[in-house]
Design a protein around this motif. Structure first.
Motif, short mmCIF file in Angstrom:
data_model
loop_
_atom_site.label_atom_id
_atom_site.label_comp_id
_atom_site.label_asym_id
_atom_site.label_seq_id
_atom_site.Cartn_x
_atom_site.Cartn_y
_atom_site.Cartn_z
N MET A 1 0.81 -1.22 0.00
CA MET A 1 0.00 0.00 0.00
C MET A 1 0.85 1.27 0.00
N ASN A 2 2.16 1.13 -0.19
CA ASN A 2 3.06 2.28 -0.22
C ASN A 2 2.53 3.34 -1.20
N PRO A 3 2.18 4.53 -0.70
CA PRO A 3 1.58 5.54 -1.58
C PRO A 3 2.55 6.12 -2.60
N PHE A 4 3.86 5.91 -2.39
CA PHE A 4 4.85 6.48 -3.29
C PHE A 4 5.13 5.60 -4.50
N ILE A 5 4.72 4.35 -4.42
CA ILE A 5 5.14 3.39 -5.44
C ILE A 5 3.95 2.97 -6.30
N ARG A 6 4.15 3.11 -7.60
CA ARG A 6 3.17 2.62 -8.57
C ARG A 6 3.75 1.33 -9.17
N HIS A 7 3.42 0.20 -8.55
CA HIS A 7 3.97 -1.08 -8.97
C HIS A 7 2.99 -1.73 -9.94
N GLU A 8 3.33 -1.69 -11.21
CA GLU A 8 2.44 -2.19 -12.25
C GLU A 8 2.29 -3.71 -12.17
N LEU A 9 1.07 -4.17 -12.22
CA LEU A 9 0.83 -5.61 -12.21
C LEU A 9 1.48 -6.29 -13.40
N MET A 10 1.52 -5.61 -14.53
CA MET A 10 2.10 -6.23 -15.72
C MET A 10 3.61 -6.40 -15.61
N SER A 11 4.26 -5.63 -14.74
CA SER A 11 5.69 -5.86 -14.53
C SER A 11 5.91 -7.14 -13.73
N ILE A 12 4.98 -7.45 -12.83
CA ILE A 12 5.05 -8.70 -12.07
C ILE A 12 4.66 -9.87 -12.96
N ALA A 13 3.84 -9.61 -13.98
CA ALA A 13 3.32 -10.67 -14.85
C ALA A 13 4.39 -11.30 -15.73
N LEU A 14 5.57 -10.68 -15.85
CA LEU A 14 6.64 -11.25 -16.64
C LEU A 14 6.96 -12.66 -16.14
N ASN A 15 6.98 -13.62 -17.05
CA ASN A 15 7.28 -15.03 -16.71
C ASN A 15 6.31 -15.58 -15.66
N SER A 16 5.03 -15.26 -15.82
CA SER A 16 4.02 -15.68 -14.85
C SER A 16 3.93 -17.20 -14.69
N THR A 17 4.18 -17.94 -15.76
CA THR A 17 4.05 -19.39 -15.68
C THR A 17 5.07 -19.97 -14.71
N THR A 18 6.32 -19.59 -14.88
CA THR A 18 7.37 -20.05 -13.97
C THR A 18 7.12 -19.54 -12.56
N LYS A 19 6.68 -18.29 -12.43
CA LYS A 19 6.43 -17.73 -11.11
C LYS A 19 5.32 -18.48 -10.38
N PHE A 20 4.29 -18.90 -11.10
CA PHE A 20 3.22 -19.67 -10.45
C PHE A 20 3.80 -20.97 -9.88
N ARG A 21 4.66 -21.62 -10.66
CA ARG A 21 5.25 -22.88 -10.19
C ARG A 21 6.16 -22.66 -8.98
N THR A 22 7.01 -21.65 -9.04
CA THR A 22 8.02 -21.48 -7.98
C THR A 22 7.48 -20.75 -6.76
N ARG A 23 6.46 -19.92 -6.93
CA ARG A 23 6.01 -19.08 -5.82
C ARG A 23 4.72 -19.56 -5.15
N LEU A 24 3.90 -20.31 -5.89
CA LEU A 24 2.62 -20.74 -5.33
C LEU A 24 2.51 -22.25 -5.13
N LEU A 25 3.17 -23.03 -5.96
CA LEU A 25 3.03 -24.48 -5.80
C LEU A 25 3.67 -25.01 -4.51
N PRO A 26 4.73 -24.40 -3.97
CA PRO A 26 5.19 -24.86 -2.65
C PRO A 26 4.10 -24.73 -1.58
N THR A 27 3.36 -23.62 -1.61
CA THR A 27 2.25 -23.45 -0.67
C THR A 27 1.15 -24.46 -0.97
N TYR A 28 0.82 -24.63 -2.24
CA TYR A 28 -0.19 -25.61 -2.65
C TYR A 28 0.14 -27.00 -2.09
N ASN A 29 1.39 -27.43 -2.27
CA ASN A 29 1.79 -28.78 -1.84
C ASN A 29 1.81 -28.90 -0.32
N ASP A 30 2.33 -27.88 0.36
CA ASP A 30 2.38 -27.92 1.82
C ASP A 30 0.98 -27.89 2.42
#
Length: 478
Positions: free
Chosen positions: A347-376
């Motif tokens: 919620m930092n009011p100074f930062i405009r963090h574009e969702l599309m910048s995070i979307a780069l390589n979303s497929t790999t990011k889903f595997r590495t960032r969310l599947l560990p939580t999914y499995n646990d």
């Protein structure tokens, strides 16, 4: 207004001791910013040669300013608003191995070089078994690094004291160990002898790391204002939050060559980085990755807008509280405090963090960032986490490439883009869900289990027929 170059500003000459694979926003606002602080405080005396790891990159733009650029940090620190502008002058040279492979390999002969750092995205540290022709620039990051280390080994006749401290910053589990493993396997594929492989593993010192700072990148909406403020033009401005954390696995050689914890910054050499990594990757990066398709398809463009939105914000908090925190083995009060701090950072009011910048390589990011939580989560509760399944369904629709009438600028590995494009040749939601979930070559496991396909298909159908916002409200029970 002055042009930003070393003729107009003090030219501090330092030996090039660091080779940096990557010239993106994060490394420049994090590692190079830390190196600047270490230099300014007399802890080290080192400049950086930047290696552009892909054919397209920012090396030419950075070189046009002689490596000088400005880091703009903005955020809340101890309840106070903080804004700072700092010129970074540690980038001493640039090389694109695709254009000048000989110059890249020439650095292998350097007596000064001590450290390699990298951030080539999660997809960068991966084995490419076809990377076998080192007479030209290798395709992968491990291939480039292996070619470089072999050239160094040959030049110095296998001298043990010519090994390097290798410090990857990619967000994968035990990135140092994984990079070392891949280099050894690639060396064996290329038929290198045991003597070289022995030098690779004994003379070179790999450490696993965790990095944490939100870096939105170039502040296009404030660039002119910032340039007027600092008094010079800067096409390489990079904006980040004030918060920073670098955790490195203890390794004596690396600590000696890169004493990054000696200038008072939030840098830690730890016996075990696992708790720090789980906490950060699962909560911060995991919620980032989960929110992107949900928020973007709901008509939202930035992280701050997403977490302050009544529907998406509720979704993110449900994901963190109900599905992520229960999978991390740390005291509840620590989890609550960290999770709350992450939401404050979003919620930092100074930062405009574009969702599309995070979307780069979303497929790999889903595997590495969310599947560990999914499995646990499945291991602990015996069922699939619903928020992650809804995010997965939204990811499928995101890769359909449309937000209303607007085309989405999809950016991912070519093989994944082909996979998603092929997926959407089908119009049956259950078939789409089954094919997406069962793609073991992508997820490294089969997610089509225990009714997941029916649930994901239902979410996809709702998103397509009702729209993301209405489908999200239905999911939230509103």
């Amino acid at each position: 207004m002055k042009e930003l170059n070393r003729a107009n500003f003090e030219n501090k000459k330092r030996p090039i001791k660091v080779m940096q694979f990557g010239e993106g926003n994060f490394l420049r606002a994090f590692v190079d910013w830390i190196l600047q602080d270490l230099n300014n405080k007399g802890v080290i005396n080192a400049n950086v040669v930047v290696v552009q790891p892909t054919p397209m990159g920012r090396n030419k733009e950075l070189a046009s300013q002689d490596g000088l650029y400005t880091v703009c940090l903005e955020g809340i620190d101890k309840g106070e608003k903080v804004q700072s502008r700092q010129m970074i002058d540690v980038l001493g040279d640039f090389v694109c191995p695709y254009d000048d492979y000989a110059k890249f390999l020439e650095y292998a002969k350097s007596e000064d070089l001590e450290i390699v750092v990298s951030n080539t995205t999660e997809a960068g540290i991966a084995l490419d078994t076809t990377d076998t022709d080192f007479t030209v620039c290798p395709k992968s990051y491990p291939g480039k690094l292996l070619a470089f280390l072999k050239a160094r080994y040959d030049h110095f006749n296998g001298a043990e004291d010519k090994g390097l401290a290798i410090v990857p910053c990619e967000l994968i589990d035990y990135n140092g160990r994984e990079l070392k493993r891949i280099l050894v396997e690639l060396a064996e594929i290329n038929g290198y002898d045991k003597e070289f492989i022995g030098w690779l593993t004994s003379a070179n010192h790999f450490t696993s790391t965790l990095v944490d700072r939100i870096v939105p990148g170039y502040p296009k909406d404030k660039a002119e204002e910032i340039c007027n403020e600092v008094g010079y033009n800067d096409i390489n401005l990079v904006k980040g939050e004030v918060f920073h954390l670098w955790v490195l696995e203890k390794e004596p050689f690396v600590q000696a060559k890169l004493p990054a914890d000696k200038s008072g910054l939030n840098v830690i050499f730890a016996d075990d980085i696992t708790p720090y990594k789980q906490r950060k990757v699962k909560i911060l990066n995991g919620s980032h990755t989960a929110m992107v398709p949900v928020a973007y398809l709901s008509g939202i463009d930035t992280v701050r807008e997403a977490v302050t939105d009544s529907d998406v914000g509720k979704f993110v908090m449900g994901l963190v509280n109900d599905e992520v925190k229960p999978t991390i083995d740390l005291p509840a009060d620590e989890m609550d405090a960290f999770a709350n701090s992450v939401i404050e950072r979003f919620m930092n009011p100074f930062i405009r963090h574009e969702l599309m910048s995070i979307a780069l390589n979303s497929t790999t990011k889903f595997r590495t960032r969310l599947l560990p939580t999914y499995n646990d989560y499945r291991k602990k509760f015996g069922k699939s986490p619903e928020h992650i399944l809804f995010s997965f369904a939204s990811l499928c629709v995101f890769f359909k490439g449309k937000r209303g009438d607007e085309d989405i600028a999809l950016k991912d590995d070519e093989e994944y883009l082909k996979f998603w494009a092929e997926l959407w040749k089908d119009d049956d939601c259950i078939e789409i869900a089954k094919k997406a979930l069962s793609a073991e070559n992508i997820w490294q496991q089969n997610l089509d289990e225990d009714g997941n396909a029916e649930k994901v298909a239902g979410y996809i159908k709702d998103i397509l027929e009702l729209g993301e916002r209405a489908a999200l409200k239905k999911f939230l029970g509103e």
